[in-house]
Design an enzyme around this catalytic site. Sequence first.
Site, PDB file in Angstrom:
ATOM      1  N   HIS A  93       0.872  -1.175   0.000  1.00  0.00           N
ATOM      2  CA  HIS A  93       0.000   0.000   0.000  1.00  0.00           C
ATOM      3  C   HIS A  93       0.910   1.225   0.000  1.00  0.00           C
ATOM      4  CE1 HIS A  93      -2.445  -2.956   2.281  1.00  0.00           C
ATOM      5  NE2 HIS A  93      -3.471  -2.397   1.722  1.00  0.00           N
ATOM      6  N   HIS A 126     -11.506 -14.355   2.978  1.00  0.00           N
ATOM      7  CA  HIS A 126     -12.701 -13.580   2.643  1.00  0.00           C
ATOM      8  C   HIS A 126     -13.791 -14.498   2.095  1.00  0.00           C
ATOM      9  CE1 HIS A 126     -10.133  -9.652   2.083  1.00  0.00           C
ATOM     10  NE2 HIS A 126     -10.075 -10.150   3.303  1.00  0.00           N
ATOM     11  N   ASP A 135      -6.473 -14.078   8.652  1.00  0.00           N
ATOM     12  CA  ASP A 135      -5.311 -13.970   7.752  1.00  0.00           C
ATOM     13  C   ASP A 135      -4.178 -14.912   8.149  1.00  0.00           C
ATOM     14  OD1 ASP A 135      -6.364 -12.099   6.030  1.00  0.00           O
ATOM     15  OD2 ASP A 135      -5.417 -10.364   6.967  1.00  0.00           O
TER      16      ASP A 135
END
Lengths: 437, 437, 437, 437
Positions: free
Chosen positions: A102, A272, A310
Amino acid sequence: WEGEFFPNVSTIKYEGPSSRNPLAYRWYNAEQVILGKKMKDWLRFSVAFWHSFRGDGGDPFGSPTRRWPWDDGTNSLEMAKIRMRANFEFLEKLGVEYWCFHDRDIAPEGATLQESNRNLDKLVALAKRLQEGTNIRPLWGTAQLFKHPRYMHGAATSPDVKVFAYAAAQVKKTMEVTHELGGENYVFWGGREGYQTLLNTDMKKELDHMGSFLKAAAAWKKKIGFEGTLLLEPKPQEPTKHQYDWDAATTISFLQKYGLLGDFKLNIECNHATLAGHSCVHELEVARINGVLGNIDANTGDAQTGWDTDQFLTNTEEATLIMLTVIKNGGLAPGGFNFDAKLRRESIDVEDLFIAHILGMDTLARGLVNAAKLYEDGVLSNLVNSRYGSFDSEIGAQIEAGTADFETLEKYAFEWGEPAITSGKQELAEMILHSYT
Amino acid sequence: WEGEFFPNVSTIKYEGPSSRNPLAYRWYNAEQVILGKKMKDWLRFSVAFWHSFRGDGGDPFGSPTRRWPWDDGTNSLEMAKIRMRANFEFLEKLGVEYWCFHDRDIAPEGATLQESNRNLDKLVALAKRLQEGTNIRPLWGTAQLFKHPRYMHGAATSPDVKVFAYAAAQVKKTMEVTHELGGENYVFWGGREGYQTLLNTDMKKELDHMGSFLKAAAAWKKKIGFEGTLLLEPKPQEPTKHQYDWDAATTISFLQKYGLLGDFKLNIECNHATLAGHSCVHELEVARINGVLGNIDANTGDAQTGWDTDQFLTNTEEATLIMLTVIKNGGLAPGGFNFDAKLRRESIDVEDLFIAHILGMDTLARGLVNAAKLYEDGVLSNLVNSRYGSFDSEIGAQIEAGTADFETLEKYAFEWGEPAITSGKQELAEMILHSYT
Amino acid sequence: WEGEFFPNVSTIKYEGPSSRNPLAYRWYNAEQVILGKKMKDWLRFSVAFWHSFRGDGGDPFGSPTRRWPWDDGTNSLEMAKIRMRANFEFLEKLGVEYWCFHDRDIAPEGATLQESNRNLDKLVALAKRLQEGTNIRPLWGTAQLFKHPRYMHGAATSPDVKVFAYAAAQVKKTMEVTHELGGENYVFWGGREGYQTLLNTDMKKELDHMGSFLKAAAAWKKKIGFEGTLLLEPKPQEPTKHQYDWDAATTISFLQKYGLLGDFKLNIECNHATLAGHSCVHELEVARINGVLGNIDANTGDAQTGWDTDQFLTNTEEATLIMLTVIKNGGLAPGGFNFDAKLRRESIDVEDLFIAHILGMDTLARGLVNAAKLYEDGVLSNLVNSRYGSFDSEIGAQIEAGTADFETLEKYAFEWGEPAITSGKQELAEMILHSYT
Amino acid sequence: WEGEFFPNVSTIKYEGPSSRNPLAYRWYNAEQVILGKKMKDWLRFSVAFWHSFRGDGGDPFGSPTRRWPWDDGTNSLEMAKIRMRANFEFLEKLGVEYWCFHDRDIAPEGATLQESNRNLDKLVALAKRLQEGTNIRPLWGTAQLFKHPRYMHGAATSPDVKVFAYAAAQVKKTMEVTHELGGENYVFWGGREGYQTLLNTDMKKELDHMGSFLKAAAAWKKKIGFEGTLLLEPKPQEPTKHQYDWDAATTISFLQKYGLLGDFKLNIECNHATLAGHSCVHELEVARINGVLGNIDANTGDAQTGWDTDQFLTNTEEATLIMLTVIKNGGLAPGGFNFDAKLRRESIDVEDLFIAHILGMDTLARGLVNAAKLYEDGVLSNLVNSRYGSFDSEIGAQIEAGTADFETLEKYAFEWGEPAITSGKQELAEMILHSYT
């Protein structure tokens, strides 16, 4: 920070399945050829900068637990540079050629957007220099549009037009630097594109804005000549109560409605998928058969836990099924497997970072070996194909062409009488899978 | 069976909120005008033939518990006729003008499809006669494509072309008789259109077949001049592990892909919504803003239970939110509220059937009264609209028109600097809702 | 029915991991010695009569799909005898020495309790005769207290005292015949011991009644000299909204409160564990460390499905962890592994019944092989033990003896200062597990 | 910070149900007498210091969003004092007499335990002074044993004996100051008393340690003459994968095993109940019928969200059922209702803090009014009692005394024959509830 970051760890080597060395590969053998392609080209592994170099073990009930030896915990430019160097040493020792980031992970947010951009430029210049002479490059970049309070109501779906514009500027810049670094994809995870309650939300307006935002993003990509794939990453909820990119089907529905289906593919994350009530393979298959399987965020959740954990993938059977889909897809390139997976809060040794990645890589490599055998032998695909054999007929062809009408079909139904029923052979299919894993 | 079916129950009357009579309406006052329309025209209640006249209380762990006094438990033609007469007496005593049916609920399956069709014709003739001189007609009909073993692998998605044809013939016939009875809609619930395991399934092929099937159905509708709405009913799973019409967004995605969006709307069931991980109102709103909210299957699930319990709705707040969406939609006609809700296995009195429907009707009627006040006063919609006020600007208009590009937006972002953040006011919105319920 | 039931299937043989024959064992080698005990003595497999010989593939949305060639679908005494003979041929061909039954599975319910008992006696006599000269006997028997409508509100927790008495009589008889057949355990699954809604329930009264019922059962066991273990089987919900034996901890709490802890152990079912929000191994460990791990119902659920799917276990890692607990428990005898697992509704071939059991047996056998190696090598247990090393100290001993008071502990805390933190090594532990599976 | 903290908010007043003023009570009328007791004595509301004065809106994906005007964001002693003064002004303006705290919320952690204790003493002295002349006192205090990294593996269940001792010292001190402030209870929430993976955990050892820890706590309570109730707070998971105090039944089981049942009661949190798969009322009733309902953490979760959202309760029906249990329990004193509920991340106005608490208080007050009527009229309890009427018989009494044996019961069963079945009347019960809410 001078010298090596991981002085006690050498380059990780392949030692084969019987090795008990935690700092060696038991299954991942980068150059080994499987179905005509090297393992590393099937798998295209990527390290997630945020988890590995910014993750601190903090959780909603606890303070950070982990600080790497070289990290002073600040968000300074100097510290950012040190972290970037650590990232490259880690990639090299692991033998991985991709990384993901990011904008705000790698460079500190400044007092203004302009200053943030300048900070980012400095880190990008460093990364570019570190990439030189290596095969390393970003699998993808992405803009962090969820952490700063300005994004608390969303970015492209914020009710505030100023936030929308800010987010656009941030994506614009991040796409530019991803391009500059030779990144192969660009990802959108709509972390707060959703709602907390419908009571205060105009869902239609928000979705329209999101459509407009992504249209502008696709146009910008063309304008700057970036040829990487744009990827949306579905997640059902968390942090918001409902995220608009709920799952693969919902995201495809959105892309269709806003005329964006040719411009975007999906980045499927296994954790997810399960939070949305699907198996990981289901989501991969939905993406594959719609031609939008672009990248995989390789992780797993806890089977009993209702939030994103995760974790690094460890289940052989699941990895086999994932790789079977990847094989059917002809691989993932220009996408790959990004380890959007983090150390447990309680794992605080530098060594743990290696162990976790090795485990994740070995699991998928083992899955690839199994899936390739399963694919080549064809036992499972024969079982599937023979089930649909009756459609290899004239009326079957008409049905598949969309030309069979109800009157014709009724005529056949009257003529054929009661159809015989045949076993679905699920347990046999499971036995076949079990015997290949 | 001679004489009345419910000799101890008179026509149910409105007695007002303070009544303690379980066989009276406390909120549902059919002729009362709300926002310019009669309650009965907002609500368009329908009784589900299968639950009310074929439900026997059986569950996966237990035998049937309930048999109505007039029912001998057989599947004979004579018994079918008696049940149909009971249905009409029930509708009249309840003051409800719609009913819904599956072909096989109202008439016995014969030894052949032809015989099944003849049986159906006989019951349709009876129903037509019973409808005469009343306002009663079907809200919708549907074909039962999930109970018979031939459909164990699906109907339109069966791997056997003979089953596909059989299903087509069955839908063809059921659509004809729905039309003949003056039915206002036709529903598809894909009970087994899905998979139990991906290991034995070709998902792409199955979806293609389903697309072809529905295309033929839409064509048949036009051919016979049936003007009712065709409705797909999303459900995430059960009986299959994964149903293709998972939720509203998934179903819309399917309709888009196969070019069927103009031909179908959705029948949203609240219990299905929550099983898919959504609130009921979320699903209704997704359908509404996509222009496909066609009908509501009014029920609720148990908040802690992972399967379809099909309970009658009792929560006032939920009913208020449902009705708010219906008001925003301008009503549901030609759709309505079908009570796809069943008595608990342990509720075995004839009286319970009345109580349950009265409770469901009163809950929604109360929701309508609340929602209408909320809508008229505008307190909540003002809160929502003011949140998006900044889009009432030039750049906002460009965004909504899809013409704002990243360079323009970046210019604004630089100019505006850091956006101020404002409260989302969720608790205030909840307080407003609470004060109207 | 004359002659063989499974004429096309010979006795299942061990052929080793590389075999591709679906009708052979790849891992289960009954006489192979593992950690000093034969595989068959570690595993003590049992076939569930109800699933294998009464299961018909019916589900809440569909009619039965499966009828074995010898089965006429009736509930006659003659048919019951045929089914019993099929059961024994199946056990012999599979090489399994245990079977489990409900009273009403093996013999038809009569018009009165007395007649039901007589029917049961006839089938028990037959089973006894068929057992002669074999090693076959029941792993356990149990009374079916959930299927008949009389039990719709529960059995021991029914609000009707007549139902309570009826259930007592049924358990009394079933315990007698289990004893007569040489059964090694007796199971209570409280299928409807729970509530559908608290609104109509006196939970305290119902639990008191259940306590009284089980006390009487334990007394009866002693009176008739039955030496098998009494087992409660936890399940969180389904068919009821809340079942009193929710999970292992809840059931232990109940046993403690009613003074029954010495008289009962637990029968842990994996699918029930996951429905309760636990891993299967968690439930096994809770039972084990409380000294009440008596038996395992070996199945698995679908990871995304909110109801009991009773699938055959196929996951190697899960099986390895299950077997590790069993090894720590010193085995399960007199309990064992009962396959409370059923064919999928769509699996209708006789062959499927063999395949499914072979798959379940091989999965657990493979788990046993893995677990034994893991146990012998001690890598994982060393990791665990070293984590708690600091308790091997004087104050640690005082804590474990319950004699360390707060003042002493505070003194140590002041003296020791801030404790250093050490890694939990979860990824390393997962890597170890992965390398043994 | 000088002057008022909430200059724009006056003392909140009761204005009745028709008020539309968000800063007034519509239902909570402190002095109003219900069933012989004042509303405020039934409800005993408490403000949670941590959520209201330390909550900053941060979440796992985002930075803090909220800082009160008087807060500089530091953890200094001076700032701690300012926050404490704000707390008291808030309590007074709200008209609430109780507050709850963790040691580390109200006073900063020092460099050593000794310094932390000194910091705590200073804030306790201030709180004591602020309490003077008011009726305000702590509903309960608790030690924060989950936030600091030292507790990352648990406190009483840490594998490190030094952490165990540290935790003991911290609880010792916090119990002392709670006592000094006139606190009426002391709470243990075992935030990290559990495991992340069984692979690295010795569950038996950890539970033994926890038993020893709580035994020492109960002894300390006696030693210092603290007469408040000790409360355990069940939660199934989060932050850990499995928390040992999973739910009420599990916690009771633990207390029984370690001989602590007389020394501890439970603090039931609604959001924790639903995360464990139970309704809030279920957990309250389990606690009540076991005599351990001590306190309620009044909040609610999002029905579709798999983690703790700690929202303010708004549902009238749920509040009615909660209050019905409280009435049956004869109230909660010395426990009460603590608002362990937090503003949404996006709610950043000072006003929102008032609105949220008013909403929560009004919801429970309205529930109390409804429940009292329901209780007095007795319609629902009559329905329940009549269901169990058959146990008001000789054999019923024997069953309830635990003296009915199987032979006697069988005799009755033979004599009585097949029991008649009667309706469970669930829909009627739901209609009754609906008509009282």
